[in-house]
Design a protein around this motif. Structure first.
Motif, PDB file in Angstrom:
ATOM      1  N   LEU A  57       0.814  -1.215   0.000  1.00 33.42           N
ATOM      2  CA  LEU A  57       0.000   0.000   0.000  1.00 33.42           C
ATOM      3  C   LEU A  57       0.848   1.266   0.000  1.00 33.42           C
ATOM      4  CD1 LEU A  57      -2.700  -1.104   2.599  1.00 33.42           C
ATOM      5  CD2 LEU A  57      -2.976  -0.962   0.133  1.00 33.42           C
ATOM      6  N   SER A  58       1.983   1.250   0.710  1.00 31.32           N
ATOM      7  CA  SER A  58       2.796   2.465   0.807  1.00 31.32           C
ATOM      8  C   SER A  58       3.410   2.856  -0.531  1.00 31.32           C
ATOM      9  CB  SER A  58       3.886   2.289   1.862  1.00 31.32           C
ATOM     10  OG  SER A  58       4.742   1.220   1.525  1.00 31.32           O
ATOM     11  N   GLU A  59       3.685   1.882  -1.383  1.00 30.27           N
ATOM     12  CA  GLU A  59       4.255   2.154  -2.706  1.00 30.27           C
ATOM     13  C   GLU A  59       3.226   2.046  -3.819  1.00 30.27           C
ATOM     14  OE1 GLU A  59       8.814   0.667  -2.629  1.00 30.27           O
ATOM     15  OE2 GLU A  59       7.322  -0.905  -2.834  1.00 30.27           O
ATOM     16  N   ASN A  60       2.059   1.489  -3.493  1.00 25.67           N
ATOM     17  CA  ASN A  60       1.036   1.189  -4.495  1.00 25.67           C
ATOM     18  C   ASN A  60       1.616   0.313  -5.609  1.00 25.67           C
ATOM     19  OD1 ASN A  60      -1.559   1.217  -5.569  1.00 25.67           O
ATOM     20  ND2 ASN A  60      -1.156   3.012  -6.841  1.00 25.67           N
ATOM     21  N   LYS A  61       2.373  -0.714  -5.185  1.00 28.93           N
ATOM     22  CA  LYS A  61       2.978  -1.649  -6.127  1.00 28.93           C
ATOM     23  C   LYS A  61       2.608  -3.075  -5.749  1.00 28.93           C
ATOM     24  CE  LYS A  61       7.228  -1.213  -7.464  1.00 28.93           C
ATOM     25  NZ  LYS A  61       8.703  -1.059  -7.461  1.00 28.93           N
ATOM     26  N   ILE A  62       2.620  -3.947  -6.737  1.00 27.46           N
ATOM     27  CA  ILE A  62       2.330  -5.362  -6.529  1.00 27.46           C
ATOM     28  C   ILE A  62       3.616  -6.166  -6.699  1.00 27.46           C
ATOM     29  CG2 ILE A  62       1.104  -7.380  -7.448  1.00 27.46           C
ATOM     30  CD1 ILE A  62      -1.213  -5.549  -8.130  1.00 27.46           C
ATOM     31  N   TYR A  63       3.889  -7.035  -5.705  1.00 27.44           N
ATOM     32  CA  TYR A  63       5.067  -7.886  -5.731  1.00 27.44           C
ATOM     33  C   TYR A  63       4.640  -9.344  -5.792  1.00 27.44           C
ATOM     34  CZ  TYR A  63       7.881  -3.860  -4.264  1.00 27.44           C
ATOM     35  OH  TYR A  63       8.496  -2.644  -4.206  1.00 27.44           O
ATOM     36  N   GLN A  64       5.433 -10.146  -6.503  1.00 27.36           N
ATOM     37  CA  GLN A  64       5.228 -11.595  -6.503  1.00 27.36           C
ATOM     38  C   GLN A  64       6.275 -12.226  -5.593  1.00 27.36           C
ATOM     39  OE1 GLN A  64       3.397 -13.799  -9.936  1.00 27.36           O
ATOM     40  NE2 GLN A  64       4.727 -12.433 -11.062  1.00 27.36           N
ATOM     41  N   ILE A  65       5.816 -12.994  -4.624  1.00 29.50           N
ATOM     42  CA  ILE A  65       6.717 -13.618  -3.660  1.00 29.50           C
ATOM     43  C   ILE A  65       6.594 -15.126  -3.772  1.00 29.50           C
ATOM     44  CG2 ILE A  65       7.219 -13.887  -1.200  1.00 29.50           C
ATOM     45  CD1 ILE A  65       6.308 -11.055  -0.768  1.00 29.50           C
ATOM     46  N   LYS A  66       7.744 -15.785  -3.834  1.00 27.67           N
ATOM     47  CA  LYS A  66       7.759 -17.247  -3.943  1.00 27.67           C
ATOM     48  C   LYS A  66       7.378 -17.859  -2.606  1.00 27.67           C
ATOM     49  CE  LYS A  66      10.591 -21.071  -5.658  1.00 27.67           C
ATOM     50  NZ  LYS A  66      11.891 -21.455  -6.247  1.00 27.67           N
ATOM     51  N   LEU A  67       6.500 -18.820  -2.646  1.00 28.51           N
ATOM     52  CA  LEU A  67       6.018 -19.476  -1.435  1.00 28.51           C
ATOM     53  C   LEU A  67       6.709 -20.823  -1.241  1.00 28.51           C
ATOM     54  CD1 LEU A  67       2.169 -18.894  -1.779  1.00 28.51           C
ATOM     55  CD2 LEU A  67       3.813 -17.497  -0.538  1.00 28.51           C
ATOM     56  N   PRO A  68       6.937 -21.227  -0.002  1.00 32.76           N
ATOM     57  CA  PRO A  68       7.445 -22.586   0.237  1.00 32.76           C
ATOM     58  C   PRO A  68       6.456 -23.614  -0.308  1.00 32.76           C
ATOM     59  CG  PRO A  68       7.551 -21.256   2.243  1.00 32.76           C
ATOM     60  CD  PRO A  68       6.750 -20.477   1.249  1.00 32.76           C
ATOM     61  N   LYS A  69       6.964 -24.723  -0.796  1.00 33.49           N
ATOM     62  CA  LYS A  69       6.089 -25.723  -1.409  1.00 33.49           C
ATOM     63  C   LYS A  69       5.092 -26.299  -0.413  1.00 33.49           C
ATOM     64  CE  LYS A  69       9.437 -29.504  -0.858  1.00 33.49           C
ATOM     65  NZ  LYS A  69      10.216 -30.534  -1.575  1.00 33.49           N
ATOM     66  N   GLU A  70       5.421 -26.194   0.915  1.00 32.53           N
ATOM     67  CA  GLU A  70       4.524 -26.749   1.930  1.00 32.53           C
ATOM     68  C   GLU A  70       3.157 -26.068   1.941  1.00 32.53           C
ATOM     69  OE1 GLU A  70       8.614 -26.818   4.070  1.00 32.53           O
ATOM     70  OE2 GLU A  70       7.630 -25.709   2.460  1.00 32.53           O
ATOM     71  N   ILE A  71       3.082 -24.814   1.490  1.00 34.72           N
ATOM     72  CA  ILE A  71       1.813 -24.103   1.627  1.00 34.72           C
ATOM     73  C   ILE A  71       1.121 -23.818   0.297  1.00 34.72           C
ATOM     74  CG2 ILE A  71       2.615 -23.044   3.762  1.00 34.72           C
ATOM     75  CD1 ILE A  71       2.592 -20.387   2.141  1.00 34.72           C
ATOM     76  N   ARG A  72       1.614 -24.385  -0.780  1.00 38.58           N
ATOM     77  CA  ARG A  72       0.857 -24.254  -2.034  1.00 38.58           C
ATOM     78  C   ARG A  72      -0.418 -25.087  -1.905  1.00 38.58           C
ATOM     79  NH1 ARG A  72       6.259 -25.225  -5.694  1.00 38.58           N
ATOM     80  NH2 ARG A  72       7.491 -23.644  -4.594  1.00 38.58           N
ATOM     81  N   HIS A  73      -1.470 -24.657  -2.554  1.00 32.50           N
ATOM     82  CA  HIS A  73      -2.795 -25.272  -2.415  1.00 32.50           C
ATOM     83  C   HIS A  73      -3.307 -25.109  -0.982  1.00 32.50           C
ATOM     84  CE1 HIS A  73      -2.781 -27.201  -6.373  1.00 32.50           C
ATOM     85  NE2 HIS A  73      -1.543 -27.544  -6.133  1.00 32.50           N
ATOM     86  N   SER A  74      -2.895 -24.047  -0.305  1.00 32.70           N
ATOM     87  CA  SER A  74      -3.306 -23.841   1.080  1.00 32.70           C
ATOM     88  C   SER A  74      -4.319 -22.711   1.179  1.00 32.70           C
ATOM     89  CB  SER A  74      -2.089 -23.532   1.950  1.00 32.70           C
ATOM     90  OG  SER A  74      -1.501 -22.312   1.526  1.00 32.70           O
ATOM     91  N   ARG A  75      -4.837 -22.534   2.386  1.00 28.06           N
ATOM     92  CA  ARG A  75      -5.843 -21.505   2.648  1.00 28.06           C
ATOM     93  C   ARG A  75      -5.340 -20.606   3.771  1.00 28.06           C
ATOM     94  NH1 ARG A  75     -10.568 -21.785   6.157  1.00 28.06           N
ATOM     95  NH2 ARG A  75     -12.050 -20.178   5.549  1.00 28.06           N
ATOM     96  N   CYS A  76      -5.348 -19.296   3.545  1.00 26.27           N
ATOM     97  CA  CYS A  76      -4.937 -18.342   4.565  1.00 26.27           C
ATOM     98  C   CYS A  76      -6.170 -17.951   5.374  1.00 26.27           C
ATOM     99  CB  CYS A  76      -4.308 -17.111   3.914  1.00 26.27           C
ATOM    100  SG  CYS A  76      -3.804 -15.864   5.107  1.00 26.27           S
ATOM    101  N   VAL A  77      -6.076 -18.089   6.706  1.00 19.82           N
ATOM    102  CA  VAL A  77      -7.224 -17.809   7.570  1.00 19.82           C
ATOM    103  C   VAL A  77      -6.986 -16.613   8.483  1.00 19.82           C
ATOM    104  CG1 VAL A  77      -8.111 -20.164   7.508  1.00 19.82           C
ATOM    105  CG2 VAL A  77      -6.414 -19.527   9.243  1.00 19.82           C
ATOM    106  N   GLY A  78      -5.845 -15.946   8.332  1.00 20.60           N
ATOM    107  CA  GLY A  78      -5.589 -14.764   9.140  1.00 20.60           C
ATOM    108  C   GLY A  78      -4.148 -14.323   9.024  1.00 20.60           C
ATOM    109  N   SER A  79      -3.871 -13.119   9.523  1.00 19.82           N
ATOM    110  CA  SER A  79      -2.499 -12.613   9.523  1.00 19.82           C
ATOM    111  C   SER A  79      -2.316 -11.619  10.653  1.00 19.82           C
ATOM    112  CB  SER A  79      -2.161 -11.950   8.182  1.00 19.82           C
ATOM    113  OG  SER A  79      -2.962 -10.793   7.985  1.00 19.82           O
TER     114      SER A  79
END
Length: 205
Positions: free
Chosen positions: A75-97
Motif C-alpha cells: 500500500l505504501s508504494e502502491n505496487k504489486i510484488y510476486q513472492i515465492k512461497l514454500p512448497k509446503e503451503i501451495r494449495h493452502s488456505r490463509c485464515v488470518g495474519s
C-alpha cells in the motif's frame, strides 16, 4: 591521500542484523540481493523488520492455486510484488495474519504460521488436537489422509469430514498475539468448527 577501500561484504553479521531490523520488508528483499553475505543475513529468521503499513495478499485466480508465487500489494508504494512461497503451503488456505505472519491451513488440513518475507515456518499442533476432532483416518495403501472424524455438539453426533472439507470448516479466522520471533509468549487464537481455540507458544495441542 587515497580513499580507504571498504569491502561491504565483510561487515559483521551483528551490524547487518541491526540494519535489517530498521528496514521495511521490501528493502530487506533488495538488501539480500546485494551479495552472498548480505543475502545470508537477510535470510536469518531471527531478525524482525521495522513496523510498516500492512500488505494485502491478493487472491488466487481460478486454476492458479498451485502456483509457486503469490501476489502482494504494498500500500505504501502502491505496487504489486510476486513472492515465492514454500512448497509446503501451495494449495493452502490463509485464515488470518498478524505481525507479518500468515496463519495457514494446508491441503492436508495442517495449521501453520508462515512469514512470506523470511520464509520462516512454525508448525502448529496436529489437527486431531483441535477440540471436536476425534481422529485422522488414513488410506491403507498410500498412507495419505482420507478423512477426519469430527464430533459436533447439539446434537452430540460424530461425522466424517474429508480433508478438503475440513480445511474450510476447521478455522474460519485466526490471529497471532505477538511476533513469534520477538516474543516467546505469543499465542495463536482461532475461531472455527469447535468454537474458540487457543495455542500457547511451545504447546503441543
Amino acid at each position: 591521500m587515497a580513499p580507504l577501500e571498504v569491502d561491504w561484504s565483510e561487515l559483521p553479521m551483528e551490524l547487518l542484523g541491526s540494519v535489517l531490523q530498521r528496514l521495511p520488508n521490501v528493502d530487506i528483499i533488495h538488501f539480500g540481493a546485494v551479495c552472498t553475505s548480505w543475502h545470508s543475513a537477510a535470510s536469518d529468521k531471527s531478525y524482525s523488520s521495522a513496523p510498516q503499513l500492512p500488505w494485502l495478499m491478493l487472491p488466487y485466480k481460478a486454476g492458479h492455486e498451485g502456483k509457486e508465487t503469490r501476489k502482494f500489494h504494498n500500500l505504501s508504494e502502491n505496487k504489486i510484488y510476486q513472492i515465492k512461497l514454500p512448497k509446503e503451503i501451495r494449495h493452502s488456505r490463509c485464515v488470518g495474519s498478524s505481525f507479518g505472519w500468515l496463519v495457514i491451513v494446508d491441503r492436508f488440513c495442517h495449521a501453520l504460521l508462515m512469514n512470506p518475507f523470511s520464509g520462516a515456518i512454525i508448525h502448529l499442533p496436529p489437527t486431531e488436537t483441535f477440540p471436536g476432532v476425534l481422529s485422522v483416518n488414513r488410506s491403507k495403501t498410500s498412507g495419505g489422509i482420507d478423512s477426519h472424524t469430527i464430533r459436533r455438539h447439539e446434537p452430540d453426533l460424530e461425522y466424517s469430514f474429508s480433508a478438503a472439507r475440513l480445511r474450510v470448516a476447521l478455522i474460519s479466522k485466526a490471529l497471532v498475539t505477538a511476533d513469534p520471533l520477538v516474543d516467546n509468549n505469543y499465542m495463536v487464537v482461532a475461531i472455527g468448527l469447535s468454537g474458540l481455540a487457543f495455542r500457547k507458544a511451545g504447546a503441543d495441542s
